[in-house]
Design a protein around this motif. Structure first.
Motif, mmCIF file in Angstrom:
data_model
loop_
_atom_site.group_PDB
_atom_site.id
_atom_site.type_symbol
_atom_site.label_atom_id
_atom_site.label_comp_id
_atom_site.label_asym_id
_atom_site.label_seq_id
_atom_site.Cartn_x
_atom_site.Cartn_y
_atom_site.Cartn_z
ATOM 1 N N SER A 1 0.826 -1.184 0.000
ATOM 2 C CA SER A 1 0.000 0.000 0.000
ATOM 3 C C SER A 1 0.869 1.245 0.000
ATOM 4 O O SER A 1 0.485 2.237 -0.593
ATOM 5 C CB SER A 1 -0.889 -0.049 1.231
ATOM 6 O OG SER A 1 -1.675 1.096 1.312
ATOM 7 N N ALA A 2 2.035 1.136 0.674
ATOM 8 C CA ALA A 2 2.956 2.271 0.722
ATOM 9 C C ALA A 2 3.504 2.546 -0.672
ATOM 10 O O ALA A 2 3.645 3.710 -1.066
ATOM 11 C CB ALA A 2 4.084 1.999 1.697
ATOM 12 N N SER A 3 3.818 1.487 -1.417
ATOM 13 C CA SER A 3 4.355 1.694 -2.760
ATOM 14 C C SER A 3 3.248 2.186 -3.688
ATOM 15 O O SER A 3 3.495 2.952 -4.613
ATOM 16 C CB SER A 3 4.988 0.408 -3.285
ATOM 17 O OG SER A 3 4.068 -0.404 -3.970
ATOM 18 N N SER A 4 2.017 1.735 -3.446
ATOM 19 C CA SER A 4 0.876 2.178 -4.226
ATOM 20 C C SER A 4 0.631 3.658 -3.958
ATOM 21 O O SER A 4 0.355 4.431 -4.870
ATOM 22 C CB SER A 4 -0.353 1.363 -3.842
ATOM 23 O OG SER A 4 -1.491 1.883 -4.497
ATOM 24 N N SER A 5 0.752 4.032 -2.679
ATOM 25 C CA SER A 5 0.578 5.423 -2.285
ATOM 26 C C SER A 5 1.697 6.266 -2.889
ATOM 27 O O SER A 5 1.454 7.401 -3.336
ATOM 28 C CB SER A 5 0.588 5.528 -0.756
ATOM 29 O OG SER A 5 0.498 6.871 -0.389
ATOM 30 N N GLN A 6 2.909 5.701 -2.882
ATOM 31 C CA GLN A 6 4.059 6.407 -3.476
ATOM 32 C C GLN A 6 3.843 6.595 -4.980
ATOM 33 O O GLN A 6 4.131 7.654 -5.513
ATOM 34 C CB GLN A 6 5.345 5.600 -3.218
ATOM 35 C CG GLN A 6 6.604 6.234 -3.781
ATOM 36 C CD GLN A 6 6.966 7.540 -3.105
ATOM 37 O OE1 GLN A 6 6.621 7.766 -1.930
ATOM 38 N NE2 GLN A 6 7.603 8.429 -3.826
#
Length: 109
Positions: A1-6
């Motif tokens: 999710s963090a990479s998706s958010s990034q």
């Protein structure tokens, strides 16, 4: 999710940057258009001024031409009057000489 958010954040930044580039391009286009209008207006004004000077010169020459024509006509009329006057003065003299020439034919030849 963090990479998706990034990734979403990177896309938003890229969109924001692209939007800024498009805005700059529009601003540049508007500025160039305004400059072109200003330059065209200045060029039109120069042409109008030049044409106004040309027209003034033509009108001035036309007046001079009319004046010249009037002076030539006046001079011609004066000369014609002088010639007619001389003709009237010398007419009788010429008739007498012609009659004398016809009457006194030299027959000795």
């Amino acid at each position: 999710s963090a990479s998706s958010s990034q990734g979403i954040h990177t896309l938003l930044e890229a969109e924001k940057e692209a939007s800024g580039i498009v805005a700059q391009a529009r601003e540049y286009r508007v500025k160039r258009l305004n400059n072109a209008r200003t330059d065209a207006a200045a060029e039109i004004k120069k042409i109008q001024e030049r044409k106004a000077r040309d027209l003034e010169e033509i009108q001035k020459n036309s007046v001079n031409q009319e004046e010249l024509t009037a002076n030539i006509q006046k001079d011609t009329n004066e000369k014609m009057a002088a010639i007619k006057e001389q003709f009237e003065i010398k007419k009788s003299e010429a008739v007498i000489k012609l009659v004398d020439a016809v009457i006194s034919v030299d027959t000795s030849a």
